[in-house]
Design an enzyme around this catalytic site. Structure first.
Site, mmCIF file in Angstrom:
data_model
loop_
_atom_site.group_PDB
_atom_site.id
_atom_site.type_symbol
_atom_site.label_atom_id
_atom_site.label_comp_id
_atom_site.label_asym_id
_atom_site.label_seq_id
_atom_site.Cartn_x
_atom_site.Cartn_y
_atom_site.Cartn_z
ATOM 1 N N LYS A 26 2.560 11.491 -11.845
ATOM 2 C CA LYS A 26 1.765 10.464 -12.530
ATOM 3 C C LYS A 26 2.650 9.261 -12.767
ATOM 4 C CE LYS A 26 -1.292 12.857 -15.781
ATOM 5 N NZ LYS A 26 -1.585 12.817 -17.222
ATOM 6 N N ARG A 71 0.810 -1.227 0.000
ATOM 7 C CA ARG A 71 0.000 0.000 0.000
ATOM 8 C C ARG A 71 0.839 1.271 0.000
ATOM 9 N NH1 ARG A 71 -2.768 -3.374 3.227
ATOM 10 N NH2 ARG A 71 -4.693 -4.147 2.305
ATOM 11 N N HIS A 127 -0.886 16.130 -28.405
ATOM 12 C CA HIS A 127 -0.946 14.743 -27.952
ATOM 13 C C HIS A 127 -2.174 13.954 -28.418
ATOM 14 C CE1 HIS A 127 2.447 15.872 -25.545
ATOM 15 N NE2 HIS A 127 2.514 14.696 -24.944
ATOM 16 N N ARG A 138 -4.319 21.287 -16.360
ATOM 17 C CA ARG A 138 -3.233 20.385 -16.723
ATOM 18 C C ARG A 138 -3.393 19.847 -18.152
ATOM 19 N NH1 ARG A 138 -0.390 16.277 -12.445
ATOM 20 N NH2 ARG A 138 0.771 15.024 -13.899
ATOM 21 N N GLU A 143 9.252 17.065 -27.039
ATOM 22 C CA GLU A 143 8.460 17.408 -25.849
ATOM 23 C C GLU A 143 8.916 18.763 -25.270
ATOM 24 O OE1 GLU A 143 6.104 14.785 -24.729
ATOM 25 O OE2 GLU A 143 5.239 16.445 -23.630
ATOM 26 N N HIS A 155 7.647 8.859 -28.814
ATOM 27 C CA HIS A 155 6.680 9.821 -28.284
ATOM 28 C C HIS A 155 6.900 11.257 -28.802
ATOM 29 C CE1 HIS A 155 3.721 11.394 -25.517
ATOM 30 N NE2 HIS A 155 4.598 12.291 -25.105
ATOM 31 N N LYS A 179 6.243 22.837 -15.854
ATOM 32 C CA LYS A 179 5.355 21.701 -15.595
ATOM 33 C C LYS A 179 4.926 21.685 -14.132
ATOM 34 C CE LYS A 179 4.095 17.057 -16.333
ATOM 35 N NZ LYS A 179 4.472 15.710 -16.722
ATOM 36 N N ASN A 225 -1.320 18.558 -22.922
ATOM 37 C CA ASN A 225 -1.631 17.613 -23.992
ATOM 38 C C ASN A 225 -1.548 18.232 -25.383
ATOM 39 O OD1 ASN A 225 -2.103 15.485 -22.258
ATOM 40 N ND2 ASN A 225 -4.267 15.986 -22.016
ATOM 41 N N GLU A 281 -5.331 16.706 -12.920
ATOM 42 C CA GLU A 281 -5.786 16.875 -14.298
ATOM 43 C C GLU A 281 -7.292 17.078 -14.428
ATOM 44 O OE1 GLU A 281 -3.801 14.386 -17.055
ATOM 45 O OE2 GLU A 281 -4.899 15.139 -18.772
ATOM 46 N N HIS A 330 -0.601 10.644 -29.408
ATOM 47 C CA HIS A 330 -0.824 9.338 -28.783
ATOM 48 C C HIS A 330 -1.332 8.316 -29.795
ATOM 49 C CE1 HIS A 330 -1.053 10.982 -24.428
ATOM 50 N NE2 HIS A 330 0.123 10.465 -24.686
HETATM 51 ZN ZN ZN Z 1 4.196 13.932 -23.950
#
Ligand code: ZN
Ligand code: ADP
Length: 359
Positions: free
Chosen positions: A144, A122, A249, A242, A186, A263, A228, A246, A238, A253
């Site tokens: 994240k 946990r 993206h 946030r 990026e 990426h 960031k 993207n 998000e 993606h």
């Molecule tokens: Zn990215």
């Protein structure tokens, strides 16, 4: 809740430390120092290192003297079965709830380490030495983590801040060329939406950036992390703001999953489309548009996107960002001016269809 996150920045000669404090965590991101200093941030015992075989081959001899768990390099390792297998090894190692996981690697290693540390017993303590440009400028800030499920990226994961992230830009010298370029994609994204001085540095220091000059890279990484972190501080989970991260993206993606494009390259293509879309809608001035295209071309991102236009529809529909028949699309009105607009998904798909080569 979101306004209880605070950011503090310390600067000492070439070293910058950005501290993200949330109600239940304090996370320090250190840029510009030597990664070997990580040993000072670790407990004396009960530490396990997670890395991949590329990183251990290059840096393993200099790792702090703790047991090392190695994964196979690459996105394919971001699976629940990797977590299960690593968790088994943690159990066997006798590590307990006071243990500490140190991830040394790029985005994949950091994602796996963060997720594993969040769920093992946990939750145990963890930190990163972030070794790729992509993970330094983006992935390792924000808390994240997660793994992929089938074709869908990052659907299983948690929000949890590492105790520290170390970004030593000398480590970027050993990064393969395509991985380095991917990170630059990026970084350009961050420059466009959040900090135009990143764009200026990339424009004015092309040769040094390509040579991976450590000082310039430290300045760039620090700026990207600062931006960031400021976005995360305003919107950790998000819910709204946030989403500006993207930019590029939605398309990015989709193509990344489609043909295994790295990426940052996928995001670069997505930014070209999003910038064109923004200009066509009268949101983005021609001179800003041209400046973005010029920079992307200069850093060798492909300017024409070859893709079967029919394919994009199913790919976009597959992406987790679909929300009914509307989508929150990130446009730009200029540098540092992202604009999230809810528009029909079909409008985005039609635009892509018209602008992809092979139409
Ligand atoms: Zn990215
Ligand atoms: P990301 O691009 O999200 O950081 P990875 O963690 O998969 O993704 O890293 C990309 C690739 O680069 C992997 O093969 C990894 O082993 C390799 N890599 C990461 N950092 C370095 C480095 N400093 N030197 C050499 N190879 C690296």
């Amino acid at each position: 809740m979101t306004d209880s996150i605070t950011l503090t920045t310390y600067q000492k000669s070439n070293l910058e430390k950005i501290i993200i404090s949330t109600p239940d965590s304090v996370s320090g991101i250190v840029i510009g120092g030597r990664w070997e200093a990580v040993v000072r941030l670790l407990p004396a015992s009960n530490v396990i290192i997670v890395t991949d075989t590329n990183i251990s081959g290059i840096y393993g001899k200099r790792f702090p003297r703790f047991p090392v768990l190695k994964i196979r390099p690459g996105e394919d390792s971001k699976r629940l079965k990797t977590i299960e297998s690593l968790a088994g090894k943690l159990l066997n190692s006798g590590i307990d709830r006071s243990g500490f996981l140190l991830g040394i690697g790029g985005g994949v290693v950091c994602d796996i380490t963060g997720f594993l540390a969040s769920v093992f017993m946990r939750g145990i303590r963890f930190g990163y030495v972030s070794t790729s440009l992509l993970s330094q400028v983006d992935a390792s800030t924000g808390g994240k983590n997660g793994v992929n499920l089938g074709e869908t990226k990052n659907v299983i994961g948690t929000f949890r801040q590492p105790e520290f992230v170390i970004c030593d830009t000398t480590m970027l010298r050993t990064l393969p060329d395509d991985e380095y370029s991917s990170g630059l994609g990026e970084l350009i994204k961050t420059g466009i939406i959040g900090d135009r001085s990143i764009i200026e540095i990339l424009e004015d220091n092309y040769a040094d950036v390509l040579k991976r000059n450590r000082d310039i890279l430290s300045v760039l990484v620090a700026k990207a992390v600062r931006y960031k972190a400021s976005v995360v501080a305003k919107d950790e989970k998000e819910s709204g703001l946030r989403r500006v991260l993207n930019f590029g993206h939605t398309f990015g993606h989709a193509v990344e999953l489609h043909d295994g494009v790295k990426h940052g390259f996928a995001v670069a293509s997505g930014m070209m489309l999003a910038a064109t879309f923004s200009r066509n809608k009268g949101l983005l001035r021609d001179d800003d548009f041209n400046r973005i295209m010029h920079l992307l071309k200069r850093y060798n991102f492909p300017t024409e996107i070859n893709m079967d236009p029919a394919k994009i529809e199913s790919l976009i529909l597959h992406d987790k960002k679909k929300a009914g028949s509307d989508i929150n699309f990130v446009f730009i009105k200029g540098f540092e001016k992202p604009l999230i607009k809810k528009i029909p998904l079909q409008e985005v798909i039609d635009f892509y269809r018209q602008n992809l080569k092979g139409n």
